[in-house]
Design a protein around this motif. Structure first.
Motif, PDB file in Angstrom:
ATOM      1  N   TYR A 237       0.836  -1.212   0.000  1.00  0.00           N
ATOM      2  CA  TYR A 237       0.000   0.000   0.000  1.00  0.00           C
ATOM      3  C   TYR A 237       0.866   1.255   0.000  1.00  0.00           C
ATOM      4  O   TYR A 237       0.625   2.197  -0.767  1.00  0.00           O
ATOM      5  N   ILE A 238       1.894   1.291   0.858  1.00  0.00           N
ATOM      6  CA  ILE A 238       2.746   2.475   0.956  1.00  0.00           C
ATOM      7  C   ILE A 238       3.598   2.637  -0.301  1.00  0.00           C
ATOM      8  O   ILE A 238       3.756   3.741  -0.819  1.00  0.00           O
ATOM      9  N   PHE A 239       4.157   1.530  -0.805  1.00  0.00           N
ATOM     10  CA  PHE A 239       4.997   1.584  -2.004  1.00  0.00           C
ATOM     11  C   PHE A 239       4.228   2.181  -3.187  1.00  0.00           C
ATOM     12  O   PHE A 239       4.781   2.934  -3.984  1.00  0.00           O
ATOM     13  N   SER A 240       2.955   1.787  -3.323  1.00  0.00           N
ATOM     14  CA  SER A 240       2.191   2.173  -4.513  1.00  0.00           C
ATOM     15  C   SER A 240       1.151   3.245  -4.239  1.00  0.00           C
ATOM     16  O   SER A 240       0.326   3.541  -5.109  1.00  0.00           O
ATOM     17  N   ALA A 241       1.154   3.821  -3.032  1.00  0.00           N
ATOM     18  CA  ALA A 241       0.141   4.808  -2.631  1.00  0.00           C
ATOM     19  C   ALA A 241      -1.267   4.237  -2.755  1.00  0.00           C
ATOM     20  O   ALA A 241      -2.217   4.944  -3.099  1.00  0.00           O
ATOM     21  N   GLY A 242      -1.410   2.948  -2.489  1.00  0.00           N
ATOM     22  CA  GLY A 242      -2.717   2.309  -2.484  1.00  0.00           C
ATOM     23  C   GLY A 242      -3.214   1.821  -3.820  1.00  0.00           C
ATOM     24  O   GLY A 242      -4.291   1.226  -3.903  1.00  0.00           O
ATOM     25  N   SER A 243      -2.444   2.018  -4.900  1.00  0.00           N
ATOM     26  CA  SER A 243      -2.914   1.660  -6.240  1.00  0.00           C
ATOM     27  C   SER A 243      -2.497   0.259  -6.662  1.00  0.00           C
ATOM     28  O   SER A 243      -3.094  -0.329  -7.569  1.00  0.00           O
ATOM     29  N   GLY A 244      -1.439  -0.293  -6.038  1.00  0.00           N
ATOM     30  CA  GLY A 244      -0.913  -1.584  -6.472  1.00  0.00           C
ATOM     31  C   GLY A 244      -0.002  -1.480  -7.675  1.00  0.00           C
ATOM     32  O   GLY A 244       0.370  -2.488  -8.261  1.00  0.00           O
ATOM     33  N   GLY A 245       0.373  -0.273  -8.042  1.00  0.00           N
ATOM     34  CA  GLY A 245       1.227  -0.057  -9.203  1.00  0.00           C
ATOM     35  C   GLY A 245       2.707  -0.212  -8.882  1.00  0.00           C
ATOM     36  O   GLY A 245       3.067  -0.522  -7.740  1.00  0.00           O
ATOM     37  N   PRO A 246       3.566  -0.022  -9.881  1.00  0.00           N
ATOM     38  CA  PRO A 246       3.228   0.341 -11.264  1.00  0.00           C
ATOM     39  C   PRO A 246       2.678  -0.848 -12.060  1.00  0.00           C
ATOM     40  O   PRO A 246       3.176  -1.956 -11.938  1.00  0.00           O
ATOM     41  N   ASN A 247       1.635  -0.568 -12.810  1.00  0.00           N
ATOM     42  CA  ASN A 247       1.012  -1.563 -13.686  1.00  0.00           C
ATOM     43  C   ASN A 247       0.596  -2.820 -12.917  1.00  0.00           C
ATOM     44  O   ASN A 247       0.782  -3.944 -13.394  1.00  0.00           O
ATOM     45  N   ASN A 248       0.019  -2.615 -11.718  1.00  0.00           N
ATOM     46  CA  ASN A 248      -0.484  -3.709 -10.857  1.00  0.00           C
ATOM     47  C   ASN A 248       0.606  -4.688 -10.423  1.00  0.00           C
ATOM     48  O   ASN A 248       0.300  -5.798  -9.990  1.00  0.00           O
ATOM     49  N   SER A 249       1.871  -4.285 -10.491  1.00  0.00           N
ATOM     50  CA  SER A 249       2.959  -5.213 -10.159  1.00  0.00           C
ATOM     51  C   SER A 249       3.088  -5.459  -8.661  1.00  0.00           C
ATOM     52  O   SER A 249       3.660  -6.470  -8.245  1.00  0.00           O
ATOM     53  N   THR A 250       2.583  -4.546  -7.819  1.00  0.00           N
ATOM     54  CA  THR A 250       2.635  -4.732  -6.367  1.00  0.00           C
ATOM     55  C   THR A 250       1.237  -4.961  -5.786  1.00  0.00           C
ATOM     56  O   THR A 250       1.052  -4.865  -4.571  1.00  0.00           O
ATOM     57  N   LEU A 251       0.286  -5.272  -6.639  1.00  0.00           N
ATOM     58  CA  LEU A 251      -1.082  -5.525  -6.177  1.00  0.00           C
ATOM     59  C   LEU A 251      -1.149  -6.907  -5.519  1.00  0.00           C
ATOM     60  O   LEU A 251      -0.812  -7.917  -6.137  1.00  0.00           O
ATOM     61  N   THR A 252      -1.571  -6.948  -4.269  1.00  0.00           N
ATOM     62  CA  THR A 252      -1.741  -8.209  -3.549  1.00  0.00           C
ATOM     63  C   THR A 252      -3.223  -8.432  -3.254  1.00  0.00           C
ATOM     64  O   THR A 252      -4.038  -7.518  -3.411  1.00  0.00           O
ATOM     65  N   VAL A 253      -3.546  -9.630  -2.787  1.00  0.00           N
ATOM     66  CA  VAL A 253      -4.956  -9.960  -2.544  1.00  0.00           C
ATOM     67  C   VAL A 253      -5.538  -9.072  -1.449  1.00  0.00           C
ATOM     68  O   VAL A 253      -6.653  -8.558  -1.580  1.00  0.00           O
ATOM     69  N   VAL A 254      -4.787  -8.859  -0.370  1.00  0.00           N
ATOM     70  CA  VAL A 254      -5.305  -8.039   0.733  1.00  0.00           C
ATOM     71  C   VAL A 254      -5.468  -6.585   0.293  1.00  0.00           C
ATOM     72  O   VAL A 254      -6.451  -5.927   0.668  1.00  0.00           O
ATOM     73  N   LEU A 255      -4.549  -6.081  -0.501  1.00  0.00           N
ATOM     74  CA  LEU A 255      -4.685  -4.725  -1.022  1.00  0.00           C
ATOM     75  C   LEU A 255      -5.899  -4.629  -1.928  1.00  0.00           C
ATOM     76  O   LEU A 255      -6.637  -3.627  -1.899  1.00  0.00           O
ATOM     77  N   LEU A 256      -6.144  -5.645  -2.739  1.00  0.00           N
ATOM     78  CA  LEU A 256      -7.324  -5.654  -3.608  1.00  0.00           C
ATOM     79  C   LEU A 256      -8.607  -5.707  -2.778  1.00  0.00           C
ATOM     80  O   LEU A 256      -9.599  -5.053  -3.125  1.00  0.00           O
ATOM     81  N   VAL A 257      -8.599  -6.479  -1.698  1.00  0.00           N
ATOM     82  CA  VAL A 257      -9.756  -6.523  -0.793  1.00  0.00           C
ATOM     83  C   VAL A 257     -10.032  -5.138  -0.236  1.00  0.00           C
ATOM     84  O   VAL A 257     -11.189  -4.685  -0.191  1.00  0.00           O
ATOM     85  N   TYR A 258      -8.980  -4.437   0.166  1.00  0.00           N
ATOM     86  CA  TYR A 258      -9.137  -3.074   0.678  1.00  0.00           C
ATOM     87  C   TYR A 258      -9.738  -2.153  -0.379  1.00  0.00           C
ATOM     88  O   TYR A 258     -10.651  -1.360  -0.084  1.00  0.00           O
ATOM     89  N   GLN A 259      -9.239  -2.248  -1.606  1.00  0.00           N
ATOM     90  CA  GLN A 259      -9.742  -1.381  -2.672  1.00  0.00           C
ATOM     91  C   GLN A 259     -11.225  -1.618  -2.940  1.00  0.00           C
ATOM     92  O   GLN A 259     -12.011  -0.666  -3.077  1.00  0.00           O
ATOM     93  N   TYR A 260     -11.632  -2.888  -3.035  1.00  0.00           N
ATOM     94  CA  TYR A 260     -13.035  -3.192  -3.294  1.00  0.00           C
ATOM     95  C   TYR A 260     -13.926  -2.866  -2.102  1.00  0.00           C
ATOM     96  O   TYR A 260     -15.085  -2.476  -2.279  1.00  0.00           O
TER      97      TYR A 260
END
Length: 299
Positions: A237-260
């Motif tokens: 979250y901190i690395f990507s400012a909550g976006s999971g970027g760049p290009n979803n490369s740091t997007l994890t399941v828990v971060l995606l749960v938070y976003q949804y």
């Protein structure tokens, strides 16, 4: 006589439950209750923000995962993170513990130094590593000083997740090192003396005596590592400012749960379904590890 005994037993039981009430309250309202509520949300289309609404959705939230490209990316990133981090941090922790248990001079000071990353806040560590991996950060400054080309560590999707991996290995291995160190000190010296009489060298003693003795601890460390790495959130979250970027490369399941759950209205139920899916994956991985460790101990 029987009445007095039954009254005394009832009084003792009542006192016991009275002392248990605070713990039972915490378990019910902060652990068991939220679990059942999350299961309820997973089977409903729910909107908790704005105008609250709830509609039974059956298995639609779970079937949506099969067609959600971002969910596939998040699951793949999480699995890749787990496969890389867990073995490396386990091996590194074991090696560090073995070195510190070898009776080197100043080993107490080294124990404190090695354990310092574990005492530091995860958010602070992430910010420090972001500064180090920044385009104008410490690593690029060192590369530039020796005449090597600099690199956009945080902006390249191919290496962004690996930066988080390196940070987590560095920060979590010392915690498991302490567990290994305690286990190493419980291994009887007679086993090493017997190995020496058989002509075993240092590596053979480590492989044939230390490793088998550490199997139960290794199983515990791997299971704890699996649970922790599957739940990666704050660093991503901190690395990507909550976006999971760049290009979803740091997007994890828990971060995606938070976003949804908190960024998109009407997708709280889908977020709960993702969380349940992750819980099932963690459970399966833990059971496989336990089964594997049991087979090893039997062999």
């Amino acid at each position: 006589m029987k009445r007095s005994l039954s009254r005394r037993k009832f009084k003792e039981a009542a006192q016991g439950y009275l002392f248990l009430l605070p713990t039972l309250f915490v378990l019910l309202f902060f652990i068991i209750g939220p679990i059942f509520y999350a299961i309820y949300l997973a089977f409903h289309k729910v909107q908790l923000l704005g105008v609250a609404s709830s509609e039974f959705a059956g298995l639609r939230n779970f079937t949506r995962i099969t067609v959600d490209n971002r969910a596939h990316i998040a699951i793949w990133n999480t699995l890749k993170y787990v496969v890389v981090v867990v073995p490396i941090q386990t091996i590194l922790a074991m090696v560090l513990a073995a070195v510190l248990n070898a009776g080197l001079k100043g080993q107490k000071i080294f124990r404190v130094i090695y354990f310092l990353p574990t005492l530091t806040s995860s958010a602070v560590l992430t910010l420090i590593f972001m500064w180090m991996f920044n385009q104008n950060g410490l690593i690029n400054e060192l590369l530039s000083a020796v005449g090597l080309p600099i690199y956009n560590w945080l902006g390249d999707p191919r290496v962004a997740l690996h930066s988080i991996m390196g940070m987590n290995i560095w920060s979590t291995a010392p915690f498991f090192m302490v567990i290994y160190l305690a286990a190493l000190q419980d291994i009887p010296n007679s086993l090493y003396e017997a190995a020496e009489l058989d002509g075993a060298n240092a590596f053979q003693k480590f492989w044939s005596v230390t490793m088998p003795s550490l199997r139960p601890v290794t199983s515990f460390v791997v299971i704890m590592g699996l649970i922790g790495t599957f739940q990666l959130f704050d660093q991503s979250y901190i690395f990507s400012a909550g976006s999971g970027g760049p290009n979803n490369s740091t997007l994890t399941v828990v971060l995606l749960v938070y976003q949804y759950a908190f960024k998109n209205l009407g997708t709280m139920g889908y977020a709960a379904a993702l969380a349940m899916t992750l819980a099932v994956i963690i459970l399966i991985a833990t059971l496989i590890q336990r089964r594997f460790s049991k087979e090893e101990s039997l062999n």
